[in-house]
Design a protein around this motif. Sequence first.
Motif, PDB file in Angstrom:
ATOM      1  N   VAL A 213       0.848  -1.192   0.000  1.00 31.05           N
ATOM      2  CA  VAL A 213       0.000   0.000   0.000  1.00 31.05           C
ATOM      3  C   VAL A 213       0.882   1.240   0.000  1.00 31.05           C
ATOM      4  N   PHE A 214       0.281   2.348  -0.459  1.00 34.62           N
ATOM      5  CA  PHE A 214       1.000   3.624  -0.466  1.00 34.62           C
ATOM      6  C   PHE A 214      -0.008   4.739  -0.227  1.00 34.62           C
ATOM      7  N   ALA A 215       0.336   5.635   0.698  1.00 30.41           N
ATOM      8  CA  ALA A 215      -0.564   6.740   1.015  1.00 30.41           C
ATOM      9  C   ALA A 215       0.228   8.038   1.069  1.00 30.41           C
ATOM     10  N   ASP A 216      -0.433   9.148   0.728  1.00 29.00           N
ATOM     11  CA  ASP A 216       0.234  10.447   0.819  1.00 29.00           C
ATOM     12  C   ASP A 216      -0.369  11.274   1.945  1.00 29.00           C
ATOM     13  N   LYS A 217       0.100  12.519   2.074  1.00 35.45           N
ATOM     14  CA  LYS A 217      -0.341  13.380   3.161  1.00 35.45           C
ATOM     15  C   LYS A 217      -1.654  14.088   2.851  1.00 35.45           C
ATOM     16  N   CYS A 221      -4.767   6.967  -0.993  1.00 38.06           N
ATOM     17  CA  CYS A 221      -4.155   5.679  -0.651  1.00 38.06           C
ATOM     18  C   CYS A 221      -4.482   4.665  -1.738  1.00 38.06           C
ATOM     19  N   VAL A 222      -3.465   3.923  -2.182  1.00 34.59           N
ATOM     20  CA  VAL A 222      -3.654   2.927  -3.241  1.00 34.59           C
ATOM     21  C   VAL A 222      -2.943   1.635  -2.843  1.00 34.59           C
ATOM     22  N   TYR A 223      -3.282   0.559  -3.539  1.00 40.80           N
ATOM     23  CA  TYR A 223      -2.520  -0.692  -3.397  1.00 40.80           C
ATOM     24  C   TYR A 223      -1.845  -0.991  -4.728  1.00 40.80           C
ATOM     25  N   LEU A 224      -0.584  -1.442  -4.639  1.00 42.68           N
ATOM     26  CA  LEU A 224       0.205  -1.724  -5.839  1.00 42.68           C
ATOM     27  C   LEU A 224       0.560  -3.209  -5.849  1.00 42.68           C
ATOM     28  N   SER A 225      -0.274  -3.995  -6.382  1.00 44.16           N
ATOM     29  CA  SER A 225      -0.020  -5.425  -6.542  1.00 44.16           C
ATOM     30  C   SER A 225       0.030  -6.133  -5.195  1.00 44.16           C
ATOM     31  N   ASP A 267      -4.436   6.461   9.594  1.00 41.61           N
ATOM     32  CA  ASP A 267      -3.970   7.684   8.909  1.00 41.61           C
ATOM     33  C   ASP A 267      -2.554   7.507   8.392  1.00 41.61           C
ATOM     34  N   TYR A 268      -2.340   6.423   7.703  1.00 40.79           N
ATOM     35  CA  TYR A 268      -1.000   6.037   7.269  1.00 40.79           C
ATOM     36  C   TYR A 268      -0.488   6.958   6.164  1.00 40.79           C
ATOM     37  N   VAL A 269       0.847   7.175   6.152  1.00 36.55           N
ATOM     38  CA  VAL A 269       1.518   7.940   5.094  1.00 36.55           C
ATOM     39  C   VAL A 269       2.772   7.179   4.690  1.00 36.55           C
ATOM     40  N   GLY A 270       2.981   7.039   3.374  1.00 31.34           N
ATOM     41  CA  GLY A 270       4.188   6.396   2.868  1.00 31.34           C
ATOM     42  C   GLY A 270       3.955   4.975   2.415  1.00 31.34           C
ATOM     43  N   ALA A 271       5.056   4.227   2.303  1.00 32.04           N
ATOM     44  CA  ALA A 271       4.997   2.834   1.853  1.00 32.04           C
ATOM     45  C   ALA A 271       4.748   1.924   3.047  1.00 32.04           C
ATOM     46  N   GLY A 272       3.851   0.991   2.881  1.00 32.59           N
ATOM     47  CA  GLY A 272       3.561   0.016   3.934  1.00 32.59           C
ATOM     48  C   GLY A 272       3.120  -1.296   3.327  1.00 32.59           C
ATOM     49  N   THR A 273       3.150  -2.339   4.122  1.00 30.95           N
ATOM     50  CA  THR A 273       2.747  -3.657   3.652  1.00 30.95           C
ATOM     51  C   THR A 273       1.760  -4.267   4.638  1.00 30.95           C
ATOM     52  N   VAL A 274       0.627  -4.684   4.130  1.00 32.63           N
ATOM     53  CA  VAL A 274      -0.376  -5.359   4.950  1.00 32.63           C
ATOM     54  C   VAL A 274      -0.298  -6.846   4.623  1.00 32.63           C
ATOM     55  N   GLU A 275      -0.032  -7.651   5.649  1.00 25.49           N
ATOM     56  CA  GLU A 275       0.187  -9.078   5.457  1.00 25.49           C
ATOM     57  C   GLU A 275      -1.059  -9.864   5.857  1.00 25.49           C
ATOM     58  N   PHE A 276      -1.416 -10.814   4.983  1.00 26.54           N
ATOM     59  CA  PHE A 276      -2.591 -11.644   5.212  1.00 26.54           C
ATOM     60  C   PHE A 276      -2.210 -13.122   5.177  1.00 26.54           C
ATOM     61  N   LEU A 321       0.382  11.273  -4.567  1.00 27.84           N
ATOM     62  CA  LEU A 321       0.830  10.019  -5.165  1.00 27.84           C
ATOM     63  C   LEU A 321       0.992  10.167  -6.673  1.00 27.84           C
ATOM     64  N   PRO A 322       2.021   9.592  -7.252  1.00 28.49           N
ATOM     65  CA  PRO A 322       2.235   9.691  -8.702  1.00 28.49           C
ATOM     66  C   PRO A 322       1.103   9.090  -9.524  1.00 28.49           C
ATOM     67  N   LEU A 323       0.410   8.069  -9.000  1.00 26.42           N
ATOM     68  CA  LEU A 323      -0.675   7.406  -9.720  1.00 26.42           C
ATOM     69  C   LEU A 323      -1.870   7.194  -8.809  1.00 26.42           C
ATOM     70  N   GLN A 324      -3.054   7.210  -9.401  1.00 26.04           N
ATOM     71  CA  GLN A 324      -4.260   6.823  -8.688  1.00 26.04           C
ATOM     72  C   GLN A 324      -4.537   5.340  -8.961  1.00 26.04           C
TER      73      GLN A 324
END
Length: 665
Positions: A213-217, A221-225, A267-276, A321-324
Amino acid sequence: MFNKLLIANRGEIACRIIATAKKMGVKTVAVYSDADANARHVAAADEAFYLGGSAPAESYLRGDAIINVAKLSGAQAIHPGYGFLSENADFAHKCEQAGIEFVGPSSDAIDSMGSKSAAKMIMTAAKVPLVPGYHGDDQSNDVLLTEAHKVGYPQLIKAAYGGGGKGMRIVESQAELQGAIDSARREAASSFGNDKLLMERYLRQPRHVEVQVFADKHGNCVYLSDRDCSVQRRHQKVVEEAPAPGLSDELRKQMGEAAVAAAKAIDYVGAGTVEFLLDTDNSFYFMEMNTRLQVEHPVTELVTGQDLVEWQLKVAEGQTLPLQQDEIRIQGHSFEVRVYAEDPQNEFLPASGKLDYLREPAENHYVRIDSGIREADVISNFYDPMISKLIVWDEDRNLALQRMVNALDDYKIVGLKHNIAFLRSIILHPAFAGESFSTDFIERYGDELLAVAATENHKVLAIAGLYQVLFRKQLANAALANQNDSVSPWNTLAGFRINQTNQHQVRLLDDVQQLVELNISETVAGFDVKFDDEQVHVSGDLHGDLLKVQLGDHQFNIQVAQVEENFTLFLDTQQFHFKAVKAQELEQEDSGTDQLKAPMNGTIVTHLVEVGSEVEAGQGLLVMEAMKMEYTIEAPFAGTVSEFFFHPGDLVSDGSLLLDMKEAE
């Protein structure tokens, strides 16, 4: 964009961040310890500052010192990489107070995900699916026993503030419950300073699927693969791939949206990973959120075509974010393996020492190597023994698998044990290739994955003899190149004999220190290699470190690594090590002292006997520690301990003689 960035990390991730920063025109500041004074990341940065001793607590974990370096150097931002201080809420908070941009989420977001139990409470409120379990604060025995019965069996007990498999127990029945709780508590308190536990239903053969996931200020917020990280050893990832195979488009969307919901909940900002955890019926459950860039982020970069570190720096500066979401595209398939200095044939014991010889696969559109190591560098026992990350991409999964096999075949390392053959076995295993795997893959197929392919002994020895003769000839020709009579048989090592074929005697010590004596005769068509009761005819040419071999009807090329008197043949995906020995060396009887030398760089933990003690062969003499693992030095023969050369707490180098013994008469 800020114009100077400090990287509060080392090794391959520091080099990785520096590369993107330079591409963006941002100056970089490295930090280093005693062990890393000449490291690759230090050389790559525009400037570097010394932090302290080799141990992380004396250097890379010194948050205040790192912030002072940022101020001194004029760096406006700090990138923590992963590990060390990357998920330290206190460090992020101090950066905020100092007016330095922390390239990552806020300290509050890090703190929210720092406790597994607290994170699960937040996810419950955000309607992110959870494995049935107990995550409460009441940790009394009565409550834990009652809640455990509600969860059912099998179940997993975990340290609430843990990781890496510590404080984790699988409970199959009520009879095992109390003992598992007590054991998990002790280990959690010892490892993390907190004995709080949580309980979950244990899924027997789940897959480990995570979402980037990636979120800005600005609230985007988006998910990338997604990525599959199911192939693990002791809860540590070994192979990762993107996208996760076998997921329907609907399931990918559900997991992606759940990951975004998890990020927005804090209220996350930046690169993160959600594990399932993904169960066999395609049910998925939140496991944890990593509030940093992940080790396996390159596979996501290769299938999305995006530079996630560039995204991090832009978001940290305040850009959107560079992309939606609807602009993100997935193309092809990518794999990553972690090349480690370790011995798979000896319980994956970490290895340390000098990388005497290193030949990496050629990087191109399909192959990428993230590394902080160069030839002749030393793998220290102070840090994680990862040599590099090898990443490949191709149009589909099968093609990417073949790319990985070829790249592993081209990876050559000499000087310490490594896991390249083990990684190759995983990639080639039918269950992995057929997408039939879960988090117990290595446990289920361990014997197959660790099996060593048989190679005919006569073939190896014939090639070793051929190489030695050709190598000697090269040395002789080089030495005599400027002599007046360089072609005289008396001035060469050509094995010249009057009225006889040229003869060569080659003496080698093999991998297990067994002496091999080869008698080699030159013929018109090559060489006859004689040993024991066998004779093999072989011919070939040596060009640099490439040996061209003709053995029977088979022609092939093999790579050879020569390091002083030692050489390694890379043959049939295996490595065969030899040491060329002279006759006078053979006269020195082996006293067994090699077994009293340090097998790696490390620290002396304790002496098991006293000076003057009479000991039996195989009895433990002292314990040393390297990379958080203990290793016992045993007596090679019965005798008396005369002297210890190192004491508890002392640092020792690989190959150092640790003590002296007198053999019993």
